[in-house]
Design an enzyme around this catalytic site. Sequence first.
Site, short mmCIF file in Angstrom:
data_model
loop_
_atom_site.label_atom_id
_atom_site.label_comp_id
_atom_site.label_asym_id
_atom_site.label_seq_id
_atom_site.Cartn_x
_atom_site.Cartn_y
_atom_site.Cartn_z
N HIS A 1 34.25 -23.97 41.44
CA HIS A 1 33.43 -25.34 40.50
C HIS A 1 32.14 -24.95 41.37
CE1 HIS A 1 33.05 -29.10 37.82
NE2 HIS A 1 33.64 -29.75 39.03
N HIS B 1 34.92 -19.07 32.38
CA HIS B 1 35.43 -20.71 32.40
C HIS B 1 35.88 -20.59 31.76
CE1 HIS B 1 34.23 -24.39 31.41
NE2 HIS B 1 32.51 -24.65 32.30
N ASP C 1 25.82 -21.45 36.32
CA ASP C 1 25.56 -21.17 38.19
C ASP C 1 25.21 -19.98 38.07
OD1 ASP C 1 25.83 -23.69 38.42
OD2 ASP C 1 28.41 -24.06 39.33
C1 LIG Z 1 30.49 -25.22 37.07
C2 LIG Z 1 31.60 -24.79 37.33
O1 LIG Z 1 32.46 -25.21 37.72
S1 LIG Z 1 31.93 -23.26 35.89
C3 LIG Z 1 32.34 -22.41 36.93
C4 LIG Z 1 32.29 -21.51 37.92
N1 LIG Z 1 33.27 -20.54 38.71
C5 LIG Z 1 33.02 -19.62 39.01
O2 LIG Z 1 32.16 -18.42 37.80
C6 LIG Z 1 33.82 -18.32 39.75
C7 LIG Z 1 34.31 -17.49 38.68
N2 LIG Z 1 35.64 -18.19 37.88
C8 LIG Z 1 36.45 -18.03 37.88
O3 LIG Z 1 36.79 -17.76 38.68
C9 LIG Z 1 37.14 -18.85 36.90
O4 LIG Z 1 36.67 -18.00 35.01
C10 LIG Z 1 37.90 -20.08 36.51
C11 LIG Z 1 38.59 -21.22 37.50
C12 LIG Z 1 35.87 -20.61 36.56
C13 LIG Z 1 38.46 -19.93 35.28
O5 LIG Z 1 39.43 -19.99 35.92
P1 LIG Z 1 40.58 -20.30 34.38
O6 LIG Z 1 40.66 -20.75 33.30
O7 LIG Z 1 42.01 -20.47 35.37
O8 LIG Z 1 40.45 -18.60 33.51
P2 LIG Z 1 42.28 -17.58 33.78
O9 LIG Z 1 42.12 -17.05 35.42
O10 LIG Z 1 42.64 -18.18 33.09
O11 LIG Z 1 41.31 -16.29 33.25
C14 LIG Z 1 41.58 -15.92 31.90
C15 LIG Z 1 41.30 -13.59 32.33
O12 LIG Z 1 40.32 -13.82 32.97
C16 LIG Z 1 39.37 -13.20 34.22
N3 LIG Z 1 38.86 -13.55 34.83
C17 LIG Z 1 38.49 -14.89 34.85
N4 LIG Z 1 37.38 -15.34 35.15
C18 LIG Z 1 36.62 -13.99 35.69
C19 LIG Z 1 35.63 -13.57 36.58
N5 LIG Z 1 34.49 -14.63 37.11
N6 LIG Z 1 35.94 -12.69 37.08
C20 LIG Z 1 36.40 -11.55 36.97
N7 LIG Z 1 37.87 -11.91 35.69
C21 LIG Z 1 38.15 -12.97 35.13
C22 LIG Z 1 41.13 -13.72 34.83
O13 LIG Z 1 41.63 -12.98 35.95
C23 LIG Z 1 42.15 -13.80 33.83
O14 LIG Z 1 42.45 -12.16 33.56
P3 LIG Z 1 43.95 -12.09 32.94
O15 LIG Z 1 44.62 -12.76 31.94
O16 LIG Z 1 44.62 -10.35 32.89
O17 LIG Z 1 44.35 -12.23 34.55
O1 LIG Z 2 33.97 -27.50 32.32
C1 LIG Z 2 34.46 -27.19 33.51
O2 LIG Z 2 35.27 -26.98 33.94
C2 LIG Z 2 33.30 -26.80 34.80
C3 LIG Z 2 31.93 -27.04 34.72
O3 LIG Z 2 31.13 -26.10 33.85
C4 LIG Z 2 31.14 -28.01 35.43
O4 LIG Z 2 31.83 -29.01 35.81
O5 LIG Z 2 29.56 -28.11 34.84
#
Ligand SMILES: CC(=O)SCCNC(=O)CCNC(=O)[C@H](O)C(C)(C)COP(=O)(O)OP(=O)(O)OC[C@H]1O[C@@H](n2cnc3c(N)ncnc32)[C@H](O)[C@@H]1OP(=O)(O)O
Ligand SMILES: O=C([O-])CC(=O)C(=O)O
Length: 377
Positions: A222, A261, A314
């Site tokens: 997050h 996301h 981010d």
């Molecule tokens: C402000 C915020 O909070 S924005 C988010 C900030 N977080 C990040 O940047 C961390 C990196 N990103 C992640 O870990 C994830 O994208 C999350 C946690 C933000 C969202 O996760 P989820 O909604 O659960 O996505 P999910 O895990 O279902 O991903 C779907 C597919 O995309 C892939 N995927 C998702 N994010 C990424 C990533 N950053 N890099 C590579 N692959 C990814 C997953 O491995 C999955 O692949 P699969 O179907 O082959 O297993």
């Molecule tokens: O909406 C989300 O899951 C994460 C995000 O981008 C935020 O909190 O700004």
Amino acid sequence: MTQDVKINRGLKGVYFERSAVSDIDGAKGELTYRGYSIHDLATQSTFEEVCYLLIHGELPDSAQLAEFDGKLRQARHLPPAIHDIIAACKDGHPMDVLRTAVSALATMEPDSQQVGEDAFVENGTRLISQVPMIIAAHEAIRNGRTPTAPDMDLTHAANWLWMLKGEKPSDEAARLADVDFILHAEHGSNASSFAARVTIGTETNLHGAIVTALSTLAGPAHGGAAEDVMKMVHEIGKPEKAAEYVKAKRAAREAVTGFGHRVYRKEDPRARHMREGVRQLGEEMGAPEWYEILQAVVEAMKPYARHGLNVNVDFYSGVIYQLHGIPMDLYVPIFAIGRMPGWIIQCLEQQRGNILIRPLTLYNGPEPRAYVSIGDR
Ligand SMILES: CC(=O)SCCNC(=O)CCNC(=O)[C@H](O)C(C)(C)COP(=O)(O)OP(=O)(O)OC[C@H]1O[C@@H](n2cnc3c(N)ncnc32)[C@H](O)[C@@H]1OP(=O)(O)O
Ligand SMILES: O=C([O-])CC(=O)C(=O)O
């Protein structure tokens, strides 16, 4: 006991409530606060105005804005004991220190235990001003300096940079911080706002919910992503190495931070403004390489974009903070400064017509069995 029920792990795709605050169109990559496009707000509004819009529901007129801004400025005050608490835990991560200080504030503010619309608006408005003060005071104390007193003549963003660095920021630096706060201000039922709603659902006070939200924001999935992106950029070192880095991450099935996301399937609309900020600032400061590394990572990730994997808000923000000389462990706390109005309005919405948030987990442990005394195990 097992039952044939559908389980939505991570509550993916589940609507649990209605909200009139922000609207995210994940398929189109669009975001509005109270119906206003994030692009208009980022280019034409101020953080103070956006706070008012989110908390009170409409854009303020001049008199309303002056009154609200006046309240924010008057709230630039911390009980002296907060500095002692910060000093006692100064070597901790700034998110832990911030959370501890907000928790301690709940014991020092006379109306912090009150619950309800007025109490949440009062306490929330005060906390919007106190959170950046705590972060700046911690940065001063851990570096052996006396915390810089707030400047009542400066805007929220300019005063934050002033307290952080002890020097007046340029108009450009203050505007960049302002835009950063606007972009982070609200995002529906993200993990930290949802957690805050769960807390308010038990009819507790706002300080408690903000402590919950801060704890939830801190993780790398997050709010912690900006810090991780900066670490990634340092690890990659030069643009030519980006493809190799991405390939290794994908081969190990590890997430490339700053991408992905839960809701967006197109690029996060907030990223555009941060990208432009990194590009411009990098050029102005004679350090274009950070932008080039980030863009090389984007290029290397292009094959996955068709599966909806794009940069999130981010991806670019860390480099902006780095170019401003802000330590990496302050990146999540900066997100918290921006998210304050979002948490407050989500808490306000939750307590209006409150309902306890309490979903179910489907039991899949052992069948009922007889207790075995310790000597017989
Ligand atoms: C402000 C915020 O909070 S924005 C988010 C900030 N977080 C990040 O940047 C961390 C990196 N990103 C992640 O870990 C994830 O994208 C999350 C946690 C933000 C969202 O996760 P989820 O909604 O659960 O996505 P999910 O895990 O279902 O991903 C779907 C597919 O995309 C892939 N995927 C998702 N994010 C990424 C990533 N950053 N890099 C590579 N692959 C990814 C997953 O491995 C999955 O692949 P699969 O179907 O082959 O297993
Ligand atoms: O909406 C989300 O899951 C994460 C995000 O981008 C935020 O909190 O700004």
